[in-house]
Design an enzyme around this catalytic site. Structure first.
Site, PDB file in Angstrom:
ATOM      1  N   CYS A 134     -12.706  -2.613 -28.819  1.00  0.00           N
ATOM      2  CA  CYS A 134     -14.124  -2.374 -29.107  1.00  0.00           C
ATOM      3  C   CYS A 134     -14.975  -2.322 -27.840  1.00  0.00           C
ATOM      4  CB  CYS A 134     -14.648  -3.460 -30.039  1.00  0.00           C
ATOM      5  SG  CYS A 134     -13.928  -3.405 -31.681  1.00  0.00           S
ATOM      6  N   ASP A 135     -14.357  -2.332 -26.691  1.00  0.00           N
ATOM      7  CA  ASP A 135     -15.071  -2.291 -25.415  1.00  0.00           C
ATOM      8  C   ASP A 135     -15.220  -0.844 -24.960  1.00  0.00           C
ATOM      9  OD1 ASP A 135     -16.119  -2.610 -22.898  1.00  0.00           O
ATOM     10  OD2 ASP A 135     -14.672  -4.115 -22.253  1.00  0.00           O
ATOM     11  N   GLY A 195       0.812  -1.216   0.000  1.00  0.00           N
ATOM     12  CA  GLY A 195       0.000   0.000   0.000  1.00  0.00           C
ATOM     13  C   GLY A 195       0.837   1.255   0.000  1.00  0.00           C
ATOM     14  N   TYR A 218       1.646  -2.598 -11.700  1.00  0.00           N
ATOM     15  CA  TYR A 218       0.300  -2.950 -12.174  1.00  0.00           C
ATOM     16  C   TYR A 218       0.035  -2.392 -13.570  1.00  0.00           C
ATOM     17  CZ  TYR A 218       0.005  -3.568  -7.140  1.00  0.00           C
ATOM     18  OH  TYR A 218       0.247  -3.930  -5.852  1.00  0.00           O
ATOM     19  N   ASP A 241      -9.579   2.607 -10.544  1.00  0.00           N
ATOM     20  CA  ASP A 241      -9.039   3.881 -10.072  1.00  0.00           C
ATOM     21  C   ASP A 241      -8.962   4.844 -11.251  1.00  0.00           C
ATOM     22  OD1 ASP A 241      -7.886   5.857  -8.598  1.00  0.00           O
ATOM     23  OD2 ASP A 241      -5.908   4.931  -8.478  1.00  0.00           O
ATOM     24  N   GLU A 278       6.059  -5.112   2.156  1.00  0.00           N
ATOM     25  CA  GLU A 278       5.976  -5.442   0.730  1.00  0.00           C
ATOM     26  C   GLU A 278       5.933  -4.155  -0.105  1.00  0.00           C
ATOM     27  OE1 GLU A 278       2.402  -7.760   0.524  1.00  0.00           O
ATOM     28  OE2 GLU A 278       2.951  -8.887   2.327  1.00  0.00           O
ATOM     29  N   PRO A 279       7.030  -3.421  -0.181  1.00  0.00           N
ATOM     30  CA  PRO A 279       7.025  -2.114  -0.863  1.00  0.00           C
ATOM     31  C   PRO A 279       7.302  -2.197  -2.361  1.00  0.00           C
ATOM     32  CG  PRO A 279       9.135  -2.452   0.190  1.00  0.00           C
ATOM     33  CD  PRO A 279       8.317  -3.687   0.479  1.00  0.00           C
ATOM     34  N   GLY A 280       6.670  -3.163  -3.033  1.00  0.00           N
ATOM     35  CA  GLY A 280       6.954  -3.361  -4.451  1.00  0.00           C
ATOM     36  C   GLY A 280       6.644  -2.139  -5.294  1.00  0.00           C
TER      37      GLY A 280
END
Length: 370
Positions: free
Chosen positions: A286-287, A156, A315, A260, A196-198
């Site tokens: 096409c979405d 986070g 991400y 988001d 977990e500071p990825g």
């Protein structure tokens, strides 16, 4: 650097082991594990793993009874996050005692507690609340006789400051609150604290450049006169929107835009003093859900122009698919002369990267973003 690795699957564990990393430096932190994946971890000595339900304990008991288990809780608070992972992962802290009791009856080894406040934490107090709740669960485990000596405070943590959210908290601000809470609730020197500071590490390492493949001027009903005629000179309030369709979208590097909206902010190569217009950027599929960002101010752009997005390391291309058979992005390593090493990775949609008519020199300017 003393770094260890949080793995979510058999393939991730395999990749890390192939790099020569000792199994003791890996935590298998996905609570939802197939039996075959747990067995692979057991066969390769990856003993530290998380759980959050009865079924997880039964599976671990079956194929890896010597595992070192970490109970993941779902922190309960009203602090704001962009994506609440507690809906899918973690047990309610009030249920922790039952799971610990079951682990004791199964003669399993629980060594600690973990949590994740959620993706995109917007209030630092979320960490303080989660650490306090973890202490209570920690003490329950100690009282039952478990050798509790590890706390995983999850992720986070932001990378670069995001420009369009209501709260722009920094890693340093989170660290200040988290460190104080750790001092207050985990003063023991023999408790190992991991995180977990990825996203913090990788966000600024990547930039995405996209090309405008179509431009359309969208005029909505507010730009019509009472008689139904188009207004020749629309006001600022009803200015037509520039719709830019680019060659990457939510099925590529922009999946986070689904949950988001507007999380990735576009930049351009135009002069800073050019007039800005209401603009919307769409992906190529096409979405109709394939929306990157809307209601953003951009200068007048045309088909063939480039737009780029900084801080795309987390991400993004790892979630890309080939929906509508759209090509995935092509990656380019950019080496900074002053560093003498490859310090950044930028990428472009593969179809345009191979187009002889594309001026790739314009995208080279991205190399200064490291």
């Amino acid at each position: 650097m003393g770094l260890s690795f949080d793995c979510a699957s058999k393939i991730e564990i395999q990749k890390i082991l192939e790099l020569g990393v000792d199994p003791s430096r890996i935590i298998y932190a996905n609570t939802n594990k197939p039996l075959s994946f747990i067995k692979y971890a057991a066969d390769n000595g990856v003993s530290m793993m998380t759980f959050d339900c009865e079924d997880g304990l039964i599976k671990i008991k079956k194929v890896y009874p010597d595992a070192k288990l970490v109970l993941r809780i779902s922190p309960q608070s009203n602090y704001k996050v962009k994506l609440d992972l507690g809906k899918k992962f973690g047990c309610h802290p009030l249920k922790a005692s039952k799971l610990l009791e079951m682990a004791m009856n199964l003669k399993l080894n629980v060594i600690g507690v973990s949590f994740h406040v959620g993706h995109g934490c917007l209030e630092t107090g979320a960490f303080a609340a989660a650490i306090e709740q973890s202490r209570k669960v920690f003490d329950i485990g100690l009282a039952m006789g478990f050798d509790m000596h590890l706390l995983d405070i999850g992720g986070g943590f932001p990378g670069e400051i995001i420009q369009n959210v209501e709260t722009n908290i920094t890693f340093e601000e989170i660290a200040e609150v988290a460190n104080k809470a750790l001092d207050d609730f985990f003063p023991e020197k023999d408790v190992r604290i991991i995180a977990e500071p990825g996203q913090y590490y990788v966000s600024s390492a990547f930039t995405v450049a996209v090309n405008i493949i179509t431009k359309k001027i969208f005029t909505d009903k507010d730009t019509l006169s009472p008689d139904g005629d188009f207004l020749d000179k629309p006001t600022v309030q009803n200015e037509p929107t520039r719709m830019y369709y680019v060659n990457d979208g939510i099925y590529g590097c922009f999946l986070l835009c689904l949950t988001d909206p507007g999380c990735f902010v576009p930049s351009h190569f135009k002069d800073s003093d050019e007039e800005l217009h209401n603009s919307t950027i769409w992906g190529p599929t096409c979405d109709s859900l394939d929306l990157v960002i809307e209601n953003v101010k951009l200068p007048e752009l045309t088909t063939g122009d480039w737009i780029f997005f900084k801080d795309m390391g987390a991400y993004s291309f790892t979630t890309a698919s080939s929906f509508n058979s759209m090509p995935k992005v092509k990656e380019y390593f950019i080496c900074e002369k002053n560093y003498g090493i490859c310090s950044a990775l930028n990428y472009l949609p593969i179809d345009l990267a191979s187009n002889e008519n594309v001026d790739l020199n314009r995208s080279v300017r991205l190399k200064y973003h490291t």
